[in-house]
Design a protein around this motif. Sequence first.
Motif, PDB file in Angstrom:
ATOM      1  N   ALA A  88     -33.597  18.715  23.763  1.00  0.00           N
ATOM      2  CA  ALA A  88     -34.077  17.560  23.011  1.00  0.00           C
ATOM      3  C   ALA A  88     -35.007  16.710  23.875  1.00  0.00           C
ATOM      4  O   ALA A  88     -34.821  16.597  25.091  1.00  0.00           O
ATOM      5  N   GLY A  91     -34.718  10.541  25.190  1.00  0.00           N
ATOM      6  CA  GLY A  91     -34.420   9.475  24.249  1.00  0.00           C
ATOM      7  C   GLY A  91     -33.713   9.932  22.994  1.00  0.00           C
ATOM      8  O   GLY A  91     -33.213   9.101  22.229  1.00  0.00           O
ATOM      9  N   GLU A  92     -33.659  11.242  22.761  1.00  0.00           N
ATOM     10  CA  GLU A  92     -32.944  11.769  21.598  1.00  0.00           C
ATOM     11  C   GLU A  92     -31.596  12.341  22.034  1.00  0.00           C
ATOM     12  O   GLU A  92     -31.385  12.655  23.208  1.00  0.00           O
ATOM     13  N   LYS A  93     -30.681  12.470  21.082  1.00  0.00           N
ATOM     14  CA  LYS A  93     -29.367  13.023  21.390  1.00  0.00           C
ATOM     15  C   LYS A  93     -29.485  14.469  21.857  1.00  0.00           C
ATOM     16  O   LYS A  93     -30.316  15.224  21.351  1.00  0.00           O
ATOM     17  N   LYS A  94     -28.642  14.845  22.796  1.00  0.00           N
ATOM     18  CA  LYS A  94     -28.717  16.174  23.386  1.00  0.00           C
ATOM     19  C   LYS A  94     -28.466  17.265  22.346  1.00  0.00           C
ATOM     20  O   LYS A  94     -27.614  17.125  21.471  1.00  0.00           O
ATOM     21  N   HIS A 100     -35.882  21.094  17.757  1.00  0.00           N
ATOM     22  CA  HIS A 100     -36.932  20.837  18.752  1.00  0.00           C
ATOM     23  C   HIS A 100     -37.621  22.119  19.210  1.00  0.00           C
ATOM     24  O   HIS A 100     -38.640  22.061  19.886  1.00  0.00           O
ATOM     25  N   ARG A 135     -24.468  20.027  17.607  1.00  0.00           N
ATOM     26  CA  ARG A 135     -25.683  19.779  16.829  1.00  0.00           C
ATOM     27  C   ARG A 135     -26.432  21.085  16.614  1.00  0.00           C
ATOM     28  O   ARG A 135     -26.647  21.849  17.560  1.00  0.00           O
TER      29      ARG A 135
END
Length: 252
Positions: A88, A91-94, A100, A135
Amino acid sequence: MTPDWSGLDRELEHWQEAGLTLPLWWRDDDAMSQSAELDRLADLSAALDLPVHLAVIPQGVTPDLARFVADHPQLIPVAHGWAHQNHAPAGEKKAEFGSHRPLDELLDDAERGLTRLRKLFGASLRPMFVPPWNRVSPEMLTWLAGAGFTAVSTFGPRSSAKPASGLLRVNTHLDPIDWKGSRSLLPPERLIAQAARQLRERRLGDADNTEPYGLLTHHLVHDEKVWEFTAALARRLLAGPAEAWIYDERMS
């Protein structure tokens, strides 16, 4: 200080009075090799008579883990992504399998992981895909069955039992670790209240009780508080309406 289990105990009594059964399963993430922590996990699983679906990182797995699992049939290996590597943007969640990267790249890594684990674990491996950090790209779900998977597992109540043809979703629902703070046990009263609320929603029909209720652990980072709470919670559930659940790909 001993946690106050009374709220959960009352809810478990309601379940028994209603003659309901809670399908209970256990998923433990990030396994790669044999360790003292894995020994303890296996011992606890045997003592509880509650099998553990062991989410194994394919890229880092070592042969000694396969030998250990072969000697401990209550450990059920499943696929934990490929390398547990974050892709990711900052600044974005892992996420390793988020949106991505190109879909073909995601599927190639997932299939590569499944192939490697099948060579190591043989028939004991269950073709369940557990994406690191819970995720996964929604677009990927449509194609996971074609890559050889029959189930997917993340975190939180599922919105549907079959997110794609040939694919069963079986999530986890309670994680005792304070990942954003102490990395020890979350406040026990908070966890107990969460479990009681989740079971109440199932009993009242506000949540899907056909989905097994999932405990999520990470044996490599447990301290004594996490081990003790996990054991105490599982024992309470199993003494009440819970029955151990194991994934079988024929369910998909």
